[in-house]
Design an enzyme around this catalytic site. Structure first.
Site, PDB file in Angstrom:
ATOM      1  N   ASP A   1       0.815  -0.983   0.111  1.00 35.00           N
ATOM      2  CA  ASP A   1      -0.130   0.549  -0.045  1.00 35.00           C
ATOM      3  C   ASP A   1       0.766   0.928   0.421  1.00 35.00           C
ATOM      4  OD1 ASP A   1      -2.794   0.982   0.400  1.00 35.00           O
ATOM      5  OD2 ASP A   1      -1.855   2.035   1.373  1.00 35.00           O
ATOM      6  N   GLN A   2      -0.206   2.198  -0.718  1.00 40.78           N
ATOM      7  CA  GLN A   2       0.631   3.565  -0.680  1.00 40.78           C
ATOM      8  C   GLN A   2       0.264   4.295  -0.336  1.00 40.78           C
ATOM      9  OE1 GLN A   2       2.544   5.766  -4.154  1.00 40.78           O
ATOM     10  NE2 GLN A   2       4.133   5.048  -3.720  1.00 40.78           N
TER      11      GLN A   2
END
Length: 202
Positions: free
Chosen positions: A75-76
Site C-alpha cells: 500500500d502507498q
C-alpha cells in the site's frame, strides 16, 4: 529454454496494474488475487502507520484464502506535513492535490507485507520516498492530468510517466518504491520466505 521453479505458490494481493508490472521484473511465476480491505484511516493514524496496516491487512486477507502460498501485500500513502493523501479518484480532486503539493516536499510511504499463513511467516516493512515538486502552473497541471489521468495513483503522481516532469527531485533507497512496489525490499522478503529470484533456475 530456462524455467524458474519456486518452492511455494506466489500470489500478489493487489489489483494494481503498476504492482503487477513491477513484480514481473523479478521473472517469478505468480498469481493475482484481489484483497477486500477497508482502507479508511483510523482516527489519529499517521500516513506511515496507515500504509503499513493496509499492506499487512491486504496480505493477510489473501493469505487466509491461500494458506500455503506466499502472499505479497502493498500500500502507498502520500504524506504532506503529516496529513495523508490518497488516490484522487477523479480530475477535480487530482487538481486539488497537485495544487496543494506544488513547490513542496511530499513523502510517499510505500509499505510491503509478505505473509505465508501455513508457516506463520509474516513480515512488513516500509520504504519512504521523498519527492520535491516543482512550483506548478495551472496549465501544467491540466496538461499532465489530461495526458496521464493518474486518478488511481496516490497523490496523482505517476512518476513513471509524464508525472516525472512535475518533480525537481526524488530521494529513495529503492527507485521502484514510488511506482508502488519496492522491488529491492520485495526480493529480500521473498528470500526470507523461501523464494529466491536468482536461484532454482534450470
Amino acid at each position: 529454454m530456462s524455467t524458474t521453479v519456486t518452492p511455494h505458490r506466489l500470489i500478489l494481493g493487489s489489483t494494481s496494474r503498476y504492482r503487477r508490472e513491477l513484480l514481473e521484473r523479478l521473472r517469478l511465476p505468480f498469481e493475482v488475487d484481489a484483497p477486500c480491505v477497508d482502507e479508511t484511516p483510523h482516527p489519529g493514524e499517521t500516513p506511515a502507520a496507515l500504509a503499513e496496516r493496509l499492506a499487512l491487512a491486504k496480505a493477510r486477507d489473501v493469505a487466509a484464502r491461500h494458506a500455503d502460498a506466499v502472499v505479497i501485500g502493498s500500500d502507498q500513502v502520500a504524506d504532506l506535513d503529516g496529513a495523508p493523501i490518497g488516490k484522487p479518484g477523479n480530475h477535480e480532486r487530482a487538481v486539488e492535490q497537485l495544487r496543494t503539493m506544488s513547490g513542496r516536499r511530499v513523502v510517499f510511504h510505500t509499505a510491503l507485507a509478505v505473509v505465508r499463513s501455513a508457516s506463520g511467516f509474516e513480515r512488513v516493512l516500509r520504504v519512504p520516498v521523498t519527492v520535491r515538486f516543482r512550483t506548478l502552473q495551472e496549465s501544467e497541471i491540466e496538461t499532465y492530468l489530461r495526458a496521464e489521468q493518474p486518478y488511481d495513483c496516490a497523490g496523482s503522481a505517476k512518476s513513471e510517466g509524464l508525472g516525472i516532469a512535475l518533480l525537481d527531485a526524488i530521494e529513495s533507497d529503492d527507485p521502484t518504491a514510488l511506482v508502488g512496489l519496492p522491488l529491492i525490499a520485495t526480493a529480500r522478503l521473498l528470500r526470507e520466505a523461501g523464494i529466491d529470484a536468482l536461484r532454482s533456475r534450470e
